[in-house]
Design an enzyme around this catalytic site. Sequence first.
Site, PDB file in Angstrom:
ATOM      1  N   GLU A  60       0.825  -1.212   0.000  1.00 12.40           N
ATOM      2  CA  GLU A  60       0.000   0.000   0.000  1.00 12.40           C
ATOM      3  C   GLU A  60       0.860   1.263   0.000  1.00 12.40           C
ATOM      4  O   GLU A  60       0.527   2.253  -0.660  1.00 12.40           O
ATOM      5  CB  GLU A  60      -0.947  -0.010   1.193  1.00 12.40           C
ATOM      6  CG  GLU A  60      -2.115  -0.967   1.051  1.00 12.40           C
ATOM      7  CD  GLU A  60      -1.711  -2.430   1.182  1.00 12.40           C
ATOM      8  OE1 GLU A  60      -2.396  -3.290   0.595  1.00 12.40           O
ATOM      9  OE2 GLU A  60      -0.709  -2.701   1.870  1.00 12.40           O
ATOM     10  N   ALA A  84     -10.305  -0.508   2.719  1.00 10.78           N
ATOM     11  CA  ALA A  84      -9.865   0.676   3.463  1.00 10.78           C
ATOM     12  C   ALA A  84      -8.995   0.291   4.654  1.00 10.78           C
ATOM     13  O   ALA A  84      -8.106   1.050   5.048  1.00 10.78           O
ATOM     14  CB  ALA A  84     -11.082   1.475   3.935  1.00 10.78           C
ATOM     15  N   ASP A  85      -9.225  -0.880   5.215  1.00 11.82           N
ATOM     16  CA  ASP A  85      -8.436  -1.349   6.350  1.00 11.82           C
ATOM     17  C   ASP A  85      -6.954  -1.488   6.019  1.00 11.82           C
ATOM     18  O   ASP A  85      -6.102  -1.481   6.919  1.00 11.82           O
ATOM     19  CB  ASP A  85      -8.943  -2.722   6.804  1.00 11.82           C
ATOM     20  CG  ASP A  85     -10.445  -2.801   6.898  1.00 11.82           C
ATOM     21  OD1 ASP A  85     -11.110  -2.526   5.877  1.00 11.82           O
ATOM     22  OD2 ASP A  85     -10.968  -3.164   7.960  1.00 11.82           O
ATOM     23  N   HIS A 129     -11.495  -6.188   7.368  1.00 15.75           N
ATOM     24  CA  HIS A 129     -12.089  -5.879   6.074  1.00 15.75           C
ATOM     25  C   HIS A 129     -13.371  -5.047   6.235  1.00 15.75           C
ATOM     26  O   HIS A 129     -14.209  -5.043   5.333  1.00 15.75           O
ATOM     27  CB  HIS A 129     -12.437  -7.159   5.303  1.00 15.75           C
ATOM     28  CG  HIS A 129     -11.265  -8.032   5.011  1.00 15.75           C
ATOM     29  ND1 HIS A 129     -10.690  -8.856   5.948  1.00 15.75           N
ATOM     30  CD2 HIS A 129     -10.548  -8.209   3.873  1.00 15.75           C
ATOM     31  CE1 HIS A 129      -9.682  -9.517   5.411  1.00 15.75           C
ATOM     32  NE2 HIS A 129      -9.572  -9.135   4.146  1.00 15.75           N
TER      33      HIS A 129
END
Length: 338
Positions: A60, A84-85, A129
């Site tokens: 990421e 998003a996690d 998640h």
Amino acid sequence: MARMTMIQAIRSAMDVAMDRDDNVVVFGEDVGYFGGVFRCTQGLQEKYGPQRCFDTPISESGIIGAAIGMATYGLRPCAEIQFADYMYPGYDQITQEASRIRYRSNNDFTVPMVVRMPTGGGIFGGQTHSQSPEALFAHVSGIKTVIPSNPYDAKGLLIASIEDDDPVMFLEPKRLYNGPFDGHHDRPVTPWSKHEMGEVPEEHYTVPLGKAAVRREGADVTMLVYGAMVYVAEAAAEETGIDAEIIDLRTLLPLDMEAIEKSVQKTGRCVIVHEATRTCGYGAELAAIVAENCFYHLESPVVRVTGWDTPYPHAHEWDYFPGPARVGAALQKVMEDA
């Protein structure tokens, strides 16, 4: 107009943007050949080639860092973080680099990048998640935060975000990917919502960032919501019979202050609903804004209905979410307190 799910609308937005501008590139984990874990990018690599829609390593920080470099160079990257996690390893790049380059360079450089990420729960995704980190982005000056609630807005807001000259965090509520869910239920019938799709133009259009939408007009209480909570708010208003006005914020930053103030000054009451945890959630900022700007119009205290202050409780997911029962109780409370 075509009937689309939010997934299809998001895919259409990227397709339209890539067709209009060769500088738009799409990348992330599994977004190329596989078409993304939710299939939001399905077919884009086949249509535009592997140089404009491509897979990245599972990094990421690398995805965000590459997007920043591309954007400052002149491209318009639309990067996907699979959930998003997973964005936390890239959060340093977002907050320390993307948000500041325009200011550090005295406006010589901008960062026209979008980071798409599925957010929220409702699909039995578990603790890693299902998080809702929108307040972490809204706290950072220099980036914009967008959360659509329906397919039409999803496409228009995403195109507007891609065409914007500043970094945009585009959070996509997973519960809405396959259509608006039935907000009247505190429990799901199935993990995925399979309800009506939205009417969406196939061609280019935009929904302006920073402009809220009135989803339901009312005179008794203002409900400030975004994303999946729009449908819970509608269900609660219908079940209680309270004449609630529902404001779908659509973008958290820039925020439509005028729409909020106009509605609260009209109704004199305010209920704020979001899925994220309560303490320092975005609802706290909204409550402060209402108190500062509408205090003399309020006939009862502002009430928040939120997720719990706990790590995401997978075993109690549908108790954690604000449902129509909890939201309805808040509506009744502000009416009784008047």
